[in-house]
Design a protein around this motif. Sequence first.
Motif, PDB file in Angstrom:
ATOM      1  N   THR A  30       0.862  -1.185   0.000  1.00  0.00           N
ATOM      2  CA  THR A  30       0.000   0.000   0.000  1.00  0.00           C
ATOM      3  C   THR A  30       0.895   1.231   0.000  1.00  0.00           C
ATOM      4  OG1 THR A  30      -1.895   1.022   1.102  1.00  0.00           O
ATOM      5  CG2 THR A  30      -0.195   0.136   2.548  1.00  0.00           C
ATOM      6  N   TRP A  34      -2.295   6.483  -1.191  1.00  0.00           N
ATOM      7  CA  TRP A  34      -3.579   5.777  -1.404  1.00  0.00           C
ATOM      8  C   TRP A  34      -4.441   5.887  -0.144  1.00  0.00           C
ATOM      9  CZ3 TRP A  34      -6.957   2.276   0.534  1.00  0.00           C
ATOM     10  CH2 TRP A  34      -7.965   1.818  -0.327  1.00  0.00           C
ATOM     11  N   ARG A  38      -7.966   7.966  -0.160  1.00  0.00           N
ATOM     12  CA  ARG A  38      -9.231   7.202  -0.115  1.00  0.00           C
ATOM     13  C   ARG A  38      -9.942   7.252   1.228  1.00  0.00           C
ATOM     14  NH1 ARG A  38     -10.498   4.335  -5.058  1.00  0.00           N
ATOM     15  NH2 ARG A  38      -8.671   4.790  -6.336  1.00  0.00           N
ATOM     16  N   THR A  39      -9.174   7.535   2.312  1.00  0.00           N
ATOM     17  CA  THR A  39      -9.789   7.409   3.640  1.00  0.00           C
ATOM     18  C   THR A  39      -9.540   8.594   4.569  1.00  0.00           C
ATOM     19  OG1 THR A  39      -7.879   6.428   4.753  1.00  0.00           O
ATOM     20  CG2 THR A  39      -9.307   4.911   3.560  1.00  0.00           C
ATOM     21  N   CYS A 114     -19.453  -1.238  15.000  1.00  0.00           N
ATOM     22  CA  CYS A 114     -19.120   0.198  14.995  1.00  0.00           C
ATOM     23  C   CYS A 114     -20.209   1.063  15.602  1.00  0.00           C
ATOM     24  CB  CYS A 114     -18.817   0.659  13.576  1.00  0.00           C
ATOM     25  SG  CYS A 114     -17.418  -0.218  12.879  1.00  0.00           S
ATOM     26  N   ARG A 153      -4.904  -6.042   2.156  1.00  0.00           N
ATOM     27  CA  ARG A 153      -4.664  -4.593   2.214  1.00  0.00           C
ATOM     28  C   ARG A 153      -5.958  -3.786   2.113  1.00  0.00           C
ATOM     29  NH1 ARG A 153      -2.327  -2.593  -3.646  1.00  0.00           N
ATOM     30  NH2 ARG A 153      -4.109  -3.304  -4.883  1.00  0.00           N
ATOM     31  N   GLY A 214     -15.965  -3.006   1.051  1.00  0.00           N
ATOM     32  CA  GLY A 214     -15.896  -1.591   1.432  1.00  0.00           C
ATOM     33  C   GLY A 214     -16.820  -0.672   0.658  1.00  0.00           C
ATOM     34  N   GLN A 215     -16.822  -0.844  -0.678  1.00  0.00           N
ATOM     35  CA  GLN A 215     -17.605   0.109  -1.495  1.00  0.00           C
ATOM     36  C   GLN A 215     -19.082   0.048  -1.171  1.00  0.00           C
ATOM     37  OE1 GLN A 215     -17.147  -0.155  -5.676  1.00  0.00           O
ATOM     38  NE2 GLN A 215     -15.259   1.044  -5.666  1.00  0.00           N
ATOM     39  N   HIS A 249     -19.163   8.342  13.728  1.00  0.00           N
ATOM     40  CA  HIS A 249     -18.228   7.230  13.666  1.00  0.00           C
ATOM     41  C   HIS A 249     -17.161   7.548  12.626  1.00  0.00           C
ATOM     42  CE1 HIS A 249     -16.431   3.401  13.345  1.00  0.00           C
ATOM     43  NE2 HIS A 249     -16.980   3.088  12.188  1.00  0.00           N
ATOM     44  N   ALA A 251     -14.968   6.261  10.129  1.00  0.00           N
ATOM     45  CA  ALA A 251     -14.544   5.160   9.261  1.00  0.00           C
ATOM     46  C   ALA A 251     -13.750   5.686   8.080  1.00  0.00           C
ATOM     47  CB  ALA A 251     -15.757   4.385   8.762  1.00  0.00           C
ATOM     48  N   ASN A 252     -14.168   6.841   7.565  1.00  0.00           N
ATOM     49  CA  ASN A 252     -13.571   7.336   6.338  1.00  0.00           C
ATOM     50  C   ASN A 252     -13.925   8.819   6.214  1.00  0.00           C
ATOM     51  OD1 ASN A 252     -13.160   8.032   3.596  1.00  0.00           O
ATOM     52  ND2 ASN A 252     -13.327   5.884   3.004  1.00  0.00           N
ATOM     53  N   ARG A 254     -14.119  10.582   3.727  1.00  0.00           N
ATOM     54  CA  ARG A 254     -15.042  10.845   2.599  1.00  0.00           C
ATOM     55  C   ARG A 254     -16.490  10.590   3.011  1.00  0.00           C
ATOM     56  NH1 ARG A 254     -12.663   6.609  -0.701  1.00  0.00           N
ATOM     57  NH2 ARG A 254     -14.394   6.842  -2.139  1.00  0.00           N
ATOM     58  N   ILE A 255     -16.721   9.597   3.911  1.00  0.00           N
ATOM     59  CA  ILE A 255     -18.095   9.344   4.382  1.00  0.00           C
ATOM     60  C   ILE A 255     -18.557  10.548   5.201  1.00  0.00           C
ATOM     61  CG2 ILE A 255     -19.564   7.893   5.874  1.00  0.00           C
ATOM     62  CD1 ILE A 255     -17.894   5.508   5.149  1.00  0.00           C
ATOM     63  N   ASN A 279     -10.118   3.766  11.923  1.00  0.00           N
ATOM     64  CA  ASN A 279     -11.439   3.299  12.361  1.00  0.00           C
ATOM     65  C   ASN A 279     -11.265   2.420  13.602  1.00  0.00           C
ATOM     66  OD1 ASN A 279     -13.897   2.021  12.695  1.00  0.00           O
ATOM     67  ND2 ASN A 279     -14.198   1.575  10.517  1.00  0.00           N
TER      68      ASN A 279
END
Length: 322
Positions: A30, A34, A38-39, A114, A153, A214-215, A249, A251-252, A254-255, A279
């Motif tokens: 990784t 990245w 992405r996160t 979570c 990963r 994930g997606q 929460h 997690a990401n 982007r969320i 997370n």
Amino acid sequence: MIRRSVLLGTGSALPVRAVSNAELAQTVETSDEWIVERTGIRNRHIAGEGETTASLATGAARAALDMAGLSPQDIDLIILATATPDQTFPASATLVQAALGIDDCVAFDVAAVCSGFLYAVTVADSMIRSGAAQRALVIGSETFSRILDWEDRTTCVLFGDGAGAIVLGAEESTDGKRGILSSKLHADGRHNQLLYVDGGPSTTQTVGKLRMKGQEVFRHAVVNLASVLTEVMELAGLAPTEIDWLIPHQANARILDATARKLKLSPDKVVMTVDRHANTSAASVPLALDLATRDGRIQPGDLLVLEAMGGGFTWGACVLRV
Ligand code: UT7
């Protein structure tokens, strides 16, 4: 008189070892670029020898009791949200009870991954309002590093270990303006295979490893988090514009951005800790709450919304005036 659960203190505990994306990239295929893109994750803490879900939970509980100015004997209820208990049984909450030296109280774990902390807060609030408890320690604590597949990963870079805790106490007032004003929980067990652990005592007699699509989880998370937030604000009779701090929460990033956009909430009202903790499942909301309390962002009188979504799926939110 209106009886409510008010927030008396917050605390957290993190494993000593911090692991950056660059360090992870030495053993996992990784890159820092990245993971950040992405996160939003830059760092996570990973439990070392002797650091367990119960020991981290105990550290967080002690810090929350200190802030509340209470001693362990003042507590009559401990609810610990975790998907990574020290033992299959008894509940890790009883390990925390013993470590704190509490002679007698109600102590049990809640498993809602979570969203576990939201489940735990909602149960504690119900028990406090019904008179079954006076002062509760509500804890989210996890050592997900121990159920990760370090060869995968797509999941192992996303999670970290840690614990957060709050003390809730009963308060009677004429206006009921302070404390937990509303909460709502949901579950939809049809989505088991999108986020689960592939083992357990009754199936494989092993602990298993975390598996996630994930997606697909991402898509459900944005929809469910936005809708449950709207729901709890309606239940509290308040408008989303009245929110001072959203503590979601983590997690990401982007969320969090997508949820804030969907609700037309300014990003500066969203407490973000995913960059430093990754997370941490049930621990992420109380960890973020503690951070924003201790750094002075959260002030008395502020209106908070706590919310989470995770494996099951389970999701939930609550409105809390501090
Ligand atoms: O806490 C419970 C709730 N959990 C969540 O809310 C998690 C929700 N999901 C997510 O946060 C995101 O979906 C992820 C962060 C898990 C993944 O992000 P994504 O933008 O959906 O990426 P992706 O899965 O579509 O993967 C894109 C590419 C793939 O390569 P190809 O197929 O395009 O060639 C992956 O193989 O990125 C690749 N990839 C990686 N590359 C470098 C996946 N993981 C990694 C990695 N490092 N760690």
